[in-house]
Design a protein around this motif. Structure first.
Motif, PDB file in Angstrom:
ATOM      1  N   THR A  83      -4.367  -1.289  -8.347  1.00 30.18           N
ATOM      2  CA  THR A  83      -5.448  -0.583  -8.524  1.00 30.18           C
ATOM      3  C   THR A  83      -5.235   0.626  -7.870  1.00 30.18           C
ATOM      4  OG1 THR A  83      -7.901  -0.679  -7.972  1.00 30.18           O
ATOM      5  CG2 THR A  83      -6.625  -1.627  -6.438  1.00 30.18           C
ATOM      6  N   ASP A  84      -5.636   1.839  -8.205  1.00 31.96           N
ATOM      7  CA  ASP A  84      -5.568   2.990  -7.775  1.00 31.96           C
ATOM      8  C   ASP A  84      -6.802   3.333  -6.646  1.00 31.96           C
ATOM      9  OD1 ASP A  84      -3.488   3.694  -9.535  1.00 31.96           O
ATOM     10  OD2 ASP A  84      -4.884   4.548 -10.867  1.00 31.96           O
ATOM     11  N   LEU A  85      -6.564   3.845  -5.656  1.00 35.54           N
ATOM     12  CA  LEU A  85      -7.297   4.254  -4.579  1.00 35.54           C
ATOM     13  C   LEU A  85      -7.797   5.721  -4.617  1.00 35.54           C
ATOM     14  CD1 LEU A  85      -5.610   2.344  -1.602  1.00 35.54           C
ATOM     15  CD2 LEU A  85      -7.264   1.691  -3.113  1.00 35.54           C
ATOM     16  N   ASN A  86      -9.112   5.876  -4.598  1.00 35.51           N
ATOM     17  CA  ASN A  86      -9.554   7.390  -4.435  1.00 35.51           C
ATOM     18  C   ASN A  86      -9.735   7.997  -3.247  1.00 35.51           C
ATOM     19  OD1 ASN A  86     -10.781   9.924  -5.164  1.00 35.51           O
ATOM     20  ND2 ASN A  86     -12.658   9.001  -5.500  1.00 35.51           N
ATOM     21  N   PHE A  87      -8.360   8.636  -2.851  1.00 31.59           N
ATOM     22  CA  PHE A  87      -8.040   9.188  -1.435  1.00 31.59           C
ATOM     23  C   PHE A  87      -8.613  10.556  -1.250  1.00 31.59           C
ATOM     24  CE2 PHE A  87      -5.613  11.366   1.672  1.00 31.59           C
ATOM     25  CZ  PHE A  87      -5.574  10.196   2.629  1.00 31.59           C
TER      26      PHE A  87
ATOM     27  N   PHE B  42       4.844   9.168   0.829  1.00 30.64           N
ATOM     28  CA  PHE B  42       4.117   9.471   2.057  1.00 30.64           C
ATOM     29  C   PHE B  42       4.124   8.364   2.856  1.00 30.64           C
ATOM     30  CE2 PHE B  42       1.127  12.147  -0.668  1.00 30.64           C
ATOM     31  CZ  PHE B  42       1.831  13.134  -0.523  1.00 30.64           C
ATOM     32  N   PHE B  43       4.083   7.005   2.398  1.00 31.37           N
ATOM     33  CA  PHE B  43       3.875   5.936   3.107  1.00 31.37           C
ATOM     34  C   PHE B  43       4.299   4.678   2.119  1.00 31.37           C
ATOM     35  CE2 PHE B  43      -0.547   6.977   2.660  1.00 31.37           C
ATOM     36  CZ  PHE B  43      -0.924   5.756   1.908  1.00 31.37           C
ATOM     37  N   ASP B  44       4.777   3.715   2.549  1.00 29.68           N
ATOM     38  CA  ASP B  44       5.082   2.323   1.721  1.00 29.68           C
ATOM     39  C   ASP B  44       5.015   1.270   2.411  1.00 29.68           C
ATOM     40  OD1 ASP B  44       5.679   0.413  -0.136  1.00 29.68           O
ATOM     41  OD2 ASP B  44       7.582   1.017  -0.679  1.00 29.68           O
ATOM     42  N   LEU B  45       3.658   0.501   2.752  1.00 26.37           N
ATOM     43  CA  LEU B  45       3.393  -0.541   3.817  1.00 26.37           C
ATOM     44  C   LEU B  45       3.338  -1.963   2.817  1.00 26.37           C
ATOM     45  CD1 LEU B  45       0.829   1.034   5.677  1.00 26.37           C
ATOM     46  CD2 LEU B  45       3.061   1.189   6.015  1.00 26.37           C
ATOM     47  N   LYS B  46       4.126  -2.853   3.396  1.00 25.03           N
ATOM     48  CA  LYS B  46       4.064  -4.029   2.700  1.00 25.03           C
ATOM     49  C   LYS B  46       3.268  -5.423   3.626  1.00 25.03           C
ATOM     50  CE  LYS B  46       8.100  -2.769   0.137  1.00 25.03           C
ATOM     51  NZ  LYS B  46       7.398  -2.540  -0.945  1.00 25.03           N
ATOM     52  N   THR B  47       2.742  -6.375   3.018  1.00 22.92           N
ATOM     53  CA  THR B  47       2.337  -7.398   3.985  1.00 22.92           C
ATOM     54  C   THR B  47       2.202  -8.668   2.935  1.00 22.92           C
ATOM     55  OG1 THR B  47       0.502  -8.207   5.374  1.00 22.92           O
ATOM     56  CG2 THR B  47      -0.111  -7.115   3.340  1.00 22.92           C
ATOM     57  N   VAL B  48       2.063  -9.601   3.530  1.00 22.32           N
ATOM     58  CA  VAL B  48       2.198 -11.044   3.078  1.00 22.32           C
ATOM     59  C   VAL B  48       0.819 -11.675   2.890  1.00 22.32           C
ATOM     60  CG1 VAL B  48       3.068 -13.231   2.715  1.00 22.32           C
ATOM     61  CG2 VAL B  48       4.770 -11.206   3.334  1.00 22.32           C
ATOM     62  N   LEU B  49       0.172 -12.145   1.924  1.00 19.57           N
ATOM     63  CA  LEU B  49      -1.042 -12.756   2.089  1.00 19.57           C
ATOM     64  C   LEU B  49      -0.924 -14.297   2.010  1.00 19.57           C
ATOM     65  CD1 LEU B  49      -3.033 -10.688  -0.739  1.00 19.57           C
ATOM     66  CD2 LEU B  49      -2.914 -10.107   1.759  1.00 19.57           C
ATOM     67  N   GLN B  50       0.056 -14.688   1.423  1.00 23.12           N
ATOM     68  CA  GLN B  50       0.381 -16.103   1.312  1.00 23.12           C
ATOM     69  C   GLN B  50       1.910 -16.452   1.119  1.00 23.12           C
ATOM     70  OE1 GLN B  50       0.910 -18.497  -1.821  1.00 23.12           O
ATOM     71  NE2 GLN B  50       1.802 -19.880  -0.219  1.00 23.12           N
TER      72      GLN B  50
ATOM     73  N   TYR C 243      -2.312   6.954  -4.755  1.00 23.47           N
ATOM     74  CA  TYR C 243      -2.408   6.283  -3.985  1.00 23.47           C
ATOM     75  C   TYR C 243      -2.755   4.467  -4.396  1.00 23.47           C
ATOM     76  CZ  TYR C 243      -2.574  10.323  -0.720  1.00 23.47           C
ATOM     77  OH  TYR C 243      -2.528  11.198  -0.109  1.00 23.47           O
ATOM     78  N   VAL C 244      -1.953   3.650  -4.272  1.00 26.46           N
ATOM     79  CA  VAL C 244      -1.986   2.449  -5.114  1.00 26.46           C
ATOM     80  C   VAL C 244      -1.808   1.229  -4.260  1.00 26.46           C
ATOM     81  CG1 VAL C 244      -0.843   0.981  -6.907  1.00 26.46           C
ATOM     82  CG2 VAL C 244      -0.782   3.612  -7.055  1.00 26.46           C
ATOM     83  N   LEU C 245      -2.715   0.058  -4.169  1.00 25.14           N
ATOM     84  CA  LEU C 245      -2.524  -1.106  -3.760  1.00 25.14           C
ATOM     85  C   LEU C 245      -1.972  -2.052  -4.928  1.00 25.14           C
ATOM     86  CD1 LEU C 245      -3.373  -2.214  -0.951  1.00 25.14           C
ATOM     87  CD2 LEU C 245      -5.725  -3.127  -1.810  1.00 25.14           C
TER      88      LEU C 245
ATOM     89  N   LEU D 184       0.847  -1.195   0.023  1.00 21.09           N
ATOM     90  CA  LEU D 184      -0.035  -0.017   0.107  1.00 21.09           C
ATOM     91  C   LEU D 184       0.909   1.098  -0.057  1.00 21.09           C
ATOM     92  CD1 LEU D 184      -2.637   1.520   0.177  1.00 21.09           C
ATOM     93  CD2 LEU D 184      -2.506   1.147   2.882  1.00 21.09           C
ATOM     94  N   THR D 185       0.958   2.096  -1.026  1.00 27.17           N
ATOM     95  CA  THR D 185       1.850   3.107  -1.093  1.00 27.17           C
ATOM     96  C   THR D 185       1.027   4.499  -1.583  1.00 27.17           C
ATOM     97  OG1 THR D 185       1.978   2.650  -3.657  1.00 27.17           O
ATOM     98  CG2 THR D 185       3.661   1.601  -2.098  1.00 27.17           C
ATOM     99  N   GLY D 186       1.564   5.495  -0.930  1.00 23.07           N
ATOM    100  CA  GLY D 186       0.986   6.830  -1.172  1.00 23.07           C
ATOM    101  C   GLY D 186       1.890   7.850  -1.584  1.00 23.07           C
ATOM    102  N   GLY D 187       2.003   8.613  -2.490  1.00 25.56           N
ATOM    103  CA  GLY D 187       3.026   9.813  -2.723  1.00 25.56           C
ATOM    104  C   GLY D 187       2.587  10.574  -3.908  1.00 25.56           C
ATOM    105  N   VAL D 188       3.405  11.579  -4.149  1.00 27.97           N
ATOM    106  CA  VAL D 188       3.273  12.738  -5.280  1.00 27.97           C
ATOM    107  C   VAL D 188       4.573  12.837  -6.168  1.00 27.97           C
ATOM    108  CG1 VAL D 188       4.039  14.469  -3.489  1.00 27.97           C
ATOM    109  CG2 VAL D 188       2.831  15.000  -5.574  1.00 27.97           C
ATOM    110  N   ARG D 189       4.250  13.123  -7.364  1.00 26.90           N
ATOM    111  CA  ARG D 189       5.641  13.160  -8.079  1.00 26.90           C
ATOM    112  C   ARG D 189       5.271  14.374  -9.214  1.00 26.90           C
ATOM    113  NH1 ARG D 189       5.714  10.534 -13.503  1.00 26.90           N
ATOM    114  NH2 ARG D 189       3.680   9.449 -13.661  1.00 26.90           N
ATOM    115  N   VAL D 190       6.076  15.381  -9.583  1.00 26.12           N
ATOM    116  CA  VAL D 190       5.814  16.257 -10.045  1.00 26.12           C
ATOM    117  C   VAL D 190       6.905  16.407 -11.264  1.00 26.12           C
ATOM    118  CG1 VAL D 190       4.781  17.924  -8.473  1.00 26.12           C
ATOM    119  CG2 VAL D 190       7.117  17.896  -8.797  1.00 26.12           C
ATOM    120  N   TYR D 191       6.626  16.864 -12.482  1.00 25.55           N
ATOM    121  CA  TYR D 191       7.452  17.042 -13.604  1.00 25.55           C
ATOM    122  C   TYR D 191       7.334  18.038 -14.663  1.00 25.55           C
ATOM    123  CZ  TYR D 191       3.822  13.989 -14.921  1.00 25.55           C
ATOM    124  OH  TYR D 191       2.588  13.521 -15.272  1.00 25.55           O
TER     125      TYR D 191
END
Length: 312
Positions: free
Chosen positions: A143-147, A74-82, A125-127, A49-56
């Protein structure tokens, strides 16, 4: 091929709202699902689960062309499903058919800007799910998240009226000298998408030309490099209204203009160091070919209605 082995991958959320939006601190739950077309061994399934911003953007051309960019995470979280607990133990193959894996992850608490896709940058924000198989490259699905940010509507200035005035002397070959004045006000500073703003205008046209009253809603996107050494600003017109013609040599005129804020729109972004999103109501009295007499109101777009302290 991997693409023919895995089909119909889906993110299935246990959504708690009609707009399928997420906010700071929300717990995301649901399951992923996919179809296997043949027996398949899977070493692990991971989720991030990540969130961030980029400009160019770029400036100049040819040999003088220069690129500008910046990025924040902003954040970069990781987990294991299997995952295989012991790689030395042979894990049985998954059979053909539909397979589902539940997930649960929480967006961190924090003051993060809303999802936004602009001319020279994005807040995203992306899952992401990664499927790993022995002797194969990992395959990812996103999949993009609508934050949505929650604007603090308790700020004392949001329900208060805004006012401003301006004047100019017209004098050129096409227009006889005369003063053009404009005073305007709104009943509050904060609005929500879909709301109609009332603009009260008082003006005089002392020139020899017909004047036109115009009201515009503009979006101002500002992009910065780190430390704000460079920046790029983009204006986008969202809505406009035109008043009745104002005859020459008229004074003490009054008009009320209603302008509706389009929906949907991204909330104001003021909490990001490299990207800002602001909204302006521009009121102008136009006397061609002279310079417009203009008043600008910076407004705040939020997700919760704000009642005017002193309604008109």
């Amino acid at each position: 091929m991997f693409q023919s082995t895995f089909k119909n991958f889906n993110f299935n959320f246990n959504s708690s709202n009609e707009g399928n939006t997420v906010s700071s601190g929300d717990l995301l739950t649901g399951h992923i699902s996919f179809d296997l077309t043949k027996p398949t061994k899977i070493r692990s399934i991971t989720m991030s689960l990540t969130g961030g911003v980029r400009v160019y953007w770029s400036t100049g051309s040819g040999k003088n062309r220069r690129s500008h960019s910046a990025r924040l995470t902003f954040f970069d979280l990781k987990t294991v499903l299997q995952q295989d607990q012991d790689e030395a133990v042979e894990r049985p193959e998954l059979s053909p058919g539909t397979h589902m894996y539940p997930f649960s992850c929480q967006i961190p608490q924090g003051d993060f800007p809303p999802t936004f896709n602009g001319a020279h940058g994005q807040v995203i924000y992306v899952l992401t799910v990664g499927i790993n198989r022995p002797w194969h490259m990992a395959k990812t699905f996103q999949t993009d998240l609508n934050f949505v940010s929650r604007v603090d509507t308790s700020q004392p200035d949001l329900p208060l009226p805004l006012s401003g005035s301006n004047r100019a002397k017209t004098c050129n070959l096409w227009c006889t000298s005369g003063e053009v004045t404009l005073a305007a006000r709104t009943e509050k500073k904060a609005f929500i998408p879909g709301e109609t703003a009332k603009i009260i205008c008082d003006f005089s046209n002392g020139s020899s030309k017909t004047a036109t009253l115009k009201v515009k809603l503009q979006q101002q996107q500002t992009y910065y490099t780190h430390n704000r050494v460079s920046r790029r600003t983009v204006f986008k017109e969202l809505a406009s209204e035109v008043g009745d013609p104002v005859a020459p040599y008229t004074s003490d005129q009054h008009a009320e203009v209603m302008i509706t804020i389009p929906s949907p729109l991204t909330m104001s972004i003021t909490n990001c160091s490299i990207l800002e999103l602001e909204y302006l109501i521009q009121v102008s009295l136009c006397v061609k070919p002279c310079t417009d007499v203009m008043v600008l109101f910076p407004i705040v777009l939020c997700d919760t209605p704000v009642e005017a302290r002193f309604p008109f």
